[in-house]
Write a protein that holds these residues in place. Sequence first.
Motif, PDB file in Angstrom:
ATOM      1  N   LEU A   1       0.845  -1.359  -0.147  1.00 39.55           N
ATOM      2  CA  LEU A   1       0.100  -0.019   0.005  1.00 39.55           C
ATOM      3  C   LEU A   1       0.911   1.276  -0.002  1.00 39.55           C
ATOM      4  O   LEU A   1       0.651   2.244  -0.931  1.00 39.55           O
ATOM      5  CB  LEU A   1      -0.950  -0.078   1.157  1.00 39.55           C
ATOM      6  CG  LEU A   1      -1.929  -1.062   1.075  1.00 39.55           C
ATOM      7  CD1 LEU A   1      -2.658  -1.131   2.526  1.00 39.55           C
ATOM      8  CD2 LEU A   1      -3.015  -0.772  -0.058  1.00 39.55           C
ATOM      9  N   ASN A   2       1.831   1.224   0.779  1.00 38.73           N
ATOM     10  CA  ASN A   2       2.817   2.453   0.939  1.00 38.73           C
ATOM     11  C   ASN A   2       3.586   2.476  -0.564  1.00 38.73           C
ATOM     12  O   ASN A   2       3.697   3.706  -1.078  1.00 38.73           O
ATOM     13  CB  ASN A   2       3.814   2.452   2.171  1.00 38.73           C
ATOM     14  CG  ASN A   2       3.134   2.390   3.417  1.00 38.73           C
ATOM     15  OD1 ASN A   2       2.673   3.742   3.407  1.00 38.73           O
ATOM     16  ND2 ASN A   2       3.271   1.563   4.277  1.00 38.73           N
ATOM     17  N   ARG A   3       3.882   1.321  -1.130  1.00 39.40           N
ATOM     18  CA  ARG A   3       4.520   1.755  -2.458  1.00 39.40           C
ATOM     19  C   ARG A   3       3.648   2.299  -3.600  1.00 39.40           C
ATOM     20  O   ARG A   3       3.998   2.844  -4.495  1.00 39.40           O
ATOM     21  CB  ARG A   3       5.224   0.211  -2.794  1.00 39.40           C
ATOM     22  CG  ARG A   3       6.412   0.028  -2.554  1.00 39.40           C
ATOM     23  CD  ARG A   3       7.069  -1.166  -3.089  1.00 39.40           C
ATOM     24  NE  ARG A   3       6.571  -2.378  -2.067  1.00 39.40           N
ATOM     25  CZ  ARG A   3       6.714  -3.590  -2.342  1.00 39.40           C
ATOM     26  NH1 ARG A   3       7.124  -3.916  -3.542  1.00 39.40           N
ATOM     27  NH2 ARG A   3       6.461  -4.554  -1.593  1.00 39.40           N
TER      28      ARG A   3
ATOM     29  N   PRO B   1      -6.881  -3.359  -5.853  1.00 37.93           N
ATOM     30  CA  PRO B   1      -6.240  -4.484  -6.357  1.00 37.93           C
ATOM     31  C   PRO B   1      -5.427  -5.062  -5.446  1.00 37.93           C
ATOM     32  O   PRO B   1      -5.473  -6.276  -5.287  1.00 37.93           O
ATOM     33  CB  PRO B   1      -5.470  -4.114  -7.887  1.00 37.93           C
ATOM     34  CG  PRO B   1      -6.194  -2.726  -8.160  1.00 37.93           C
ATOM     35  CD  PRO B   1      -6.755  -2.259  -6.909  1.00 37.93           C
ATOM     36  N   ILE B   2      -4.892  -4.266  -4.739  1.00 37.57           N
ATOM     37  CA  ILE B   2      -4.176  -4.741  -3.725  1.00 37.57           C
ATOM     38  C   ILE B   2      -4.602  -5.328  -2.389  1.00 37.57           C
ATOM     39  O   ILE B   2      -4.468  -6.488  -1.845  1.00 37.57           O
ATOM     40  CB  ILE B   2      -3.016  -3.591  -2.845  1.00 37.57           C
ATOM     41  CG1 ILE B   2      -2.058  -3.113  -4.022  1.00 37.57           C
ATOM     42  CG2 ILE B   2      -2.215  -4.226  -1.614  1.00 37.57           C
ATOM     43  CD1 ILE B   2      -1.327  -1.737  -3.574  1.00 37.57           C
ATOM     44  N   LEU B   3      -5.920  -4.743  -1.907  1.00 34.45           N
ATOM     45  CA  LEU B   3      -6.626  -5.231  -0.999  1.00 34.45           C
ATOM     46  C   LEU B   3      -7.506  -6.674  -1.474  1.00 34.45           C
ATOM     47  O   LEU B   3      -7.547  -7.441  -0.567  1.00 34.45           O
ATOM     48  CB  LEU B   3      -7.892  -4.230  -0.554  1.00 34.45           C
ATOM     49  CG  LEU B   3      -7.143  -2.900  -0.314  1.00 34.45           C
ATOM     50  CD1 LEU B   3      -8.488  -1.834   0.156  1.00 34.45           C
ATOM     51  CD2 LEU B   3      -6.565  -3.280   1.300  1.00 34.45           C
ATOM     52  N   LEU B   4      -7.930  -6.629  -2.685  1.00 33.03           N
ATOM     53  CA  LEU B   4      -8.396  -7.834  -3.198  1.00 33.03           C
ATOM     54  C   LEU B   4      -7.366  -9.149  -3.270  1.00 33.03           C
ATOM     55  O   LEU B   4      -7.611 -10.086  -2.664  1.00 33.03           O
ATOM     56  CB  LEU B   4      -8.904  -7.578  -4.688  1.00 33.03           C
ATOM     57  CG  LEU B   4      -9.707  -8.911  -5.342  1.00 33.03           C
ATOM     58  CD1 LEU B   4     -10.858  -9.384  -4.395  1.00 33.03           C
ATOM     59  CD2 LEU B   4     -10.432  -8.369  -6.486  1.00 33.03           C
ATOM     60  N   LYS B   5      -6.066  -8.825  -3.666  1.00 36.45           N
ATOM     61  CA  LYS B   5      -5.271  -9.805  -3.712  1.00 36.45           C
ATOM     62  C   LYS B   5      -4.974 -10.168  -2.060  1.00 36.45           C
ATOM     63  O   LYS B   5      -4.823 -11.503  -2.029  1.00 36.45           O
ATOM     64  CB  LYS B   5      -3.832  -9.190  -4.003  1.00 36.45           C
ATOM     65  CG  LYS B   5      -2.537  -9.822  -3.644  1.00 36.45           C
ATOM     66  CD  LYS B   5      -1.303  -9.168  -4.366  1.00 36.45           C
ATOM     67  CE  LYS B   5      -0.172  -9.850  -3.759  1.00 36.45           C
ATOM     68  NZ  LYS B   5       1.124  -9.091  -3.749  1.00 36.45           N
TER      69      LYS B   5
ATOM     70  N   GLY C   1      -9.919  -6.030   8.763  1.00 36.06           N
ATOM     71  CA  GLY C   1      -9.500  -4.685   8.258  1.00 36.06           C
ATOM     72  C   GLY C   1      -9.623  -4.564   6.605  1.00 36.06           C
ATOM     73  O   GLY C   1     -10.132  -3.462   6.065  1.00 36.06           O
ATOM     74  N   ILE C   2      -9.196  -5.524   6.059  1.00 35.61           N
ATOM     75  CA  ILE C   2      -9.427  -5.539   4.718  1.00 35.61           C
ATOM     76  C   ILE C   2     -10.665  -5.459   4.177  1.00 35.61           C
ATOM     77  O   ILE C   2     -11.123  -4.825   3.222  1.00 35.61           O
ATOM     78  CB  ILE C   2      -8.617  -6.992   3.947  1.00 35.61           C
ATOM     79  CG1 ILE C   2      -7.159  -6.895   4.426  1.00 35.61           C
ATOM     80  CG2 ILE C   2      -8.878  -6.941   2.433  1.00 35.61           C
ATOM     81  CD1 ILE C   2      -6.330  -7.948   4.127  1.00 35.61           C
TER      82      ILE C   2
END
Length: 181
Positions: A47-49, A72-76, A89-90
Amino acid sequence: MGKTAAELMAELAKNKEYFDKKDVQDKRVQDLEDICKSDEQELVRELNRAGFTVNSVWDLINTKDDYLDAIPILLKHLKVRHHPKILAGIARSLAIPTLSEDDKLWQTLAELYKVTPSDNEIDRPEERGAQQAIAIALEALSVSQRTKSLEDVINNTPQGDGIQWLRDKLNEIKINDNSRK
């Protein structure tokens, strides 16, 4: 007349049993924080990246900042095995009504809800809340075209956490659909 706060605190200061219990509780809280921080380390790094400055996935919830590019990051990570508090949290961060057209997200959440234990199946309180958080996301993403899938979730997990919210949402959708006819 009852004790003053100062008197009660002075009494507690002499109570070894109280401090022993408090130490045990403080240790459990710290252990949970350490476990969660370690568990979500890669998620936070990703997320930071991607430009989202967070210390935890929970930082996304109720933020006024747009984080749709983080989906997309959260879904992954929704598909990765995480501690139940991180999974919660996700899921909570995905409870965004504008995502209601995302079939992949809906299907992932619906399947995850069915296989995630309810709180009454979990002995450790610190591991509770994931199924309810998924229900919150499902409720936020529920739209008319998901009626059949929502019914399926409800029928497969009639005792699930947050199930009443899903039933209420299904009824709301059906009432709205009938009023449009």
